[in-house]
Scaffold this motif. Sequence first.
Motif, mmCIF file in Angstrom:
data_model
loop_
_atom_site.group_PDB
_atom_site.id
_atom_site.type_symbol
_atom_site.label_atom_id
_atom_site.label_comp_id
_atom_site.label_asym_id
_atom_site.label_seq_id
_atom_site.Cartn_x
_atom_site.Cartn_y
_atom_site.Cartn_z
ATOM 1 N N TYR A 1 45.966 54.192 72.308
ATOM 2 C CA TYR A 1 46.064 53.407 71.084
ATOM 3 C C TYR A 1 44.692 52.911 70.649
ATOM 4 N N ILE A 2 44.353 53.165 69.424
ATOM 5 C CA ILE A 2 43.375 52.411 68.629
ATOM 6 C C ILE A 2 43.954 52.378 67.226
ATOM 7 N N ARG A 3 43.426 51.534 66.386
ATOM 8 C CA ARG A 3 44.007 51.372 65.047
ATOM 9 C C ARG A 3 44.041 52.689 64.283
ATOM 10 N N GLU A 4 42.964 53.462 64.378
ATOM 11 C CA GLU A 4 42.891 54.718 63.607
ATOM 12 C C GLU A 4 43.865 55.776 64.126
ATOM 13 N N ALA A 5 44.208 55.704 65.405
ATOM 14 C CA ALA A 5 45.074 56.727 66.003
ATOM 15 C C ALA A 5 46.544 56.343 65.971
ATOM 16 N N GLY A 6 46.845 55.061 65.917
ATOM 17 C CA GLY A 6 48.219 54.634 66.111
ATOM 18 C C GLY A 6 48.586 54.743 67.584
#
Length: 374
Positions: free
Chosen positions: A327-332
């Motif tokens: 998870y990171i914001r750009e990846a979901g």
Amino acid sequence: MRSNLKKYTIQLTMLMTVGAAYQNAQAFIVDNSHQKTVTLSRSQFSPSQSSSTYAVTATPITEINQVIKAEPTQTITRHAPKVVQTITKPTYTPVTTTPVTAQASSQFSSSYAQNDSFENFPITTESSSVAVVDLQTGKLIYGKNIDHQRSIASVSKVMTAMVILDSGLDMREEITLIASDLVGAKKASTKLKAGDRMSRSELTLLMLMKSENPAAKALARTYTGGYDAFIRAMNQKAYSLGMYQTSFADSSGLNPNNKSSASDLVKMMTAVSSQPRYQTIRNFSTAPSYDFYIANDILGDRVLKSNNTSRLVRAGAYPIGVSKTGYIREAGYCVVMETHVNNRPAIVVLLGAKASNSRWNDAENILTELAYRN
């Protein structure tokens, strides 16, 4: 100065345990029968049948000693409380799959109409990109935006582990974390500290099970040729597997420029599942929990209790042979896994879910449906 705590011995005899019980954070207890029964609810699919019971058979796995350049039982002595964690080795039969080669980059189609099995897989998914592949036949049995390139977050750590194992570096070598290992493209939560000392094997376990970003950074930094050479090796490895929609910019996945597609990640996971040299990835990524005894000359030795980031692995309700979350914001929210349901291996890739529960709901629905396929 090191603390005066008593020395202790960890016996690192690595294994994968499928459907295993883990008690008091002291040892992985193997289900020696290699057989367990899972009751799956199907009320959402068939009102007349609320649940069914299925026997699922897990293929046990042994450690491949030439990968870690060690004898079957390694002994590492550290300053820490006297605690012994023993992991016992069962026997492994490799998954039989169709090899993934560079020529197979178009193996999987994103068109539902081209695969009749979609008609027998009646689910909807919330994840943005999904691929489910039967490893016995090599067929895509469920797909959604499988060729869409997107950030993959900590799923990148599977490739990091592959490059480490390919390198032949001594897995017993002790590595000391430095301040730059704790600095990445994004701020990430960690309990690791500069000056912490662990073996390369322990850092790999911590990276795959707990998804520790400093561990991934230190492993890449201590690669032959240094960090930049490691990132080049990650990209070269991806290309060799026919992962032409994949690129890596860091070893942890904190950098949103680590990108891939569901179809490419199927190729990566197929290689991990079928090649004996990646046994350590299977062992480590499916460890439900582990107590790490960390040496630090300045701050003192300590115990770091860690749990797997996959709630499915922690629960032990399904036979999972490889697993990695991200998870990171750009990846979901993402997860990749290899599983044996009804003794049939399959790869599941879920990318870009908007919420963690959406990712796990998709995964559980897919695993339930796999149990009901013919």
